[in-house]
Design a protein around this motif. Structure first.
Motif, mmCIF file in Angstrom:
data_model
loop_
_atom_site.group_PDB
_atom_site.id
_atom_site.type_symbol
_atom_site.label_atom_id
_atom_site.label_comp_id
_atom_site.label_asym_id
_atom_site.label_seq_id
_atom_site.Cartn_x
_atom_site.Cartn_y
_atom_site.Cartn_z
ATOM 1 N N GLN A 197 0.726 -1.131 -0.122
ATOM 2 C CA GLN A 197 -0.154 -0.121 -0.070
ATOM 3 C C GLN A 197 0.884 1.302 -0.087
ATOM 4 O O GLN A 197 0.387 2.267 0.702
ATOM 5 C CB GLN A 197 -0.858 0.120 1.363
ATOM 6 N N ALA A 214 -4.326 3.333 4.458
ATOM 7 C CA ALA A 214 -5.183 2.851 3.684
ATOM 8 C C ALA A 214 -6.061 3.800 2.831
ATOM 9 O O ALA A 214 -6.422 3.684 1.568
ATOM 10 C CB ALA A 214 -6.217 1.748 4.508
ATOM 11 N N ASN A 243 -3.691 5.106 0.246
ATOM 12 C CA ASN A 243 -3.566 4.291 -0.883
ATOM 13 C C ASN A 243 -4.743 4.063 -1.948
ATOM 14 O O ASN A 243 -4.729 3.933 -3.099
ATOM 15 C CB ASN A 243 -3.214 2.775 -0.315
#
Length: 337
Positions: A69, A90, A93
């Protein structure tokens, strides 16, 4: 040595957990951050570590590599309070950026829409948004671009340009008009979809009552078929431009402009506003009937007449003897509160 290894391993595990699992140090209302195009995760994490937001950029980088990621997307992000470093990675990404919205209202002019876009949050200004003429050139439109962008709510990211939204609205109008053109009624007085767009703009400006649009369109289509002038005030007002002061005078109705449908035959040369899908559909599917005239009743709706005598009686009733509760637009929920 074994004990030292265990201790070191335990410390590393604690450090990683501390860096990844514990909430980031951010305000209770969240952290707003901009990621510029060309930036990378290492640079972002180093900056956040220097600001005290991230505890260990090194451990976060390791985690991102393991999870595959490490790639990020540019844009504006809102990191909620309580998020940890794994949530941050997260979000960056996946490109879960903050989104904004701008609404272009049915019946507005191109100029009003352009001003709305230019004044919206986080919009990047370009030369295309300087004027209506500049916008037309950027969109590849020759002449007056009135009516050529679709009124709707558009979602965009921080840094989107005024031209990005104009192009999106322009392509949306082309798509909607093409769809409605394929479903048009037979024997309409239009040579091409642009003629229908002109008619739709007139229908849009003539009524705020959705269920009357196809009947309004029917009146205008029948008038065109009989060689009658459209004689619709909104076209005159559009032709007056900045000279219109809110009061339409008899002299204005005699003033010869390309948009004065009391003087010219047929339709004006361009749309006069941005029509929505309902108005476009009505222009392409006008209601059958005999009515050739209509007059505002004062509650937002109209009285339709098939003869001039009936129309004149309606004018006397609804226009010449206006009640104290006369309205040119329908009552809304806000009015009734």
């Amino acid at each position: 040595m074994f004990v030292l290894g265990v201790v070191a391993g335990g410390y590393a595990f604690w450090s990683a957990q501390n860096a990844l699992v514990k909430p980031l140090t951010i305000p209770v209302d969240g952290l707003r951050m901009d990621v510029e195009s060309g930036s990378n995760l290492s640079r972002i994490l180093a900056r956040l570590e220097s600001q005290g937001v991230v505890r260990s950029a090194r451990w976060v980088r390791v985690y991102a590599r393991v999870k595959d990621q490490s790639s990020i997307h540019p844009g504006e992000y809102m990191i909620p309070a309580g998020s940890n470093a794994m949530d941050l990675v997260a979000r960056l990404n996946s490109g879960d950026v903050t989104r904004y919205r701008v609404t272009i209202v049915e019946g507005w002019t191109f100029q009003q829409a352009l001003s709305q876009i230019r004044n919206s949050k986080k919009i990047r200004s370009t030369d295309a948004g300087v004027s209506v003429q500049a916008a037309a050139r950027a969109l590849g439109i020759e002449g007056n671009p009135e009516g050529r962008i679709f009124p709707d709510t558009y979602i965009y990211r921080s840094g989107a340009s005024d031209l990005d939204l104009l192009r999106q609205a322009f392509e949306r109008m082309d798509s909607v008009l093409a769809q409605e053109w394929q479903q048009r009624a037979e024997n309409l007085p239009y040579d091409d979809p642009y003629d229908a767009l002109i008619m739709a703009s007139i229908v849009e400006k003539e009524t705020g009552v959705p269920w009357e649009r196809d009947e309004i369109a029917g009146v205008f289509v029948r008038r065109l078929g009989r060689g009658m002038r459209l004689q619709t005030d909104p076209t005159v007002i559009y032709g007056l431009g900045a000279n219109y002061d809110g009061n339409l005078r008899r002299a204005d109705l005699r003033n010869a402009t390309p948009y004065n449908t009391y003087v010219i035959g047929g339709m004006p040369p361009t749309p006069i506003a941005l029509p929505g899908r309902e108005a476009i559909h009505a222009a392409l599917n006008p209601k059958d009937g005999n009515s050739l005239y209509f007059v505002a009743k004062g509650d937002g709706s109209h009285h339709f007449s098939s003869t001039l005598n009936e129309h004149n009686r309606a004018v006397r009733e609804y226009q010449l003897k206006r009640r104290s509760d006369y309205r040119s637009s329908p009552v809304t929920d806000e009015d009734s509160e």
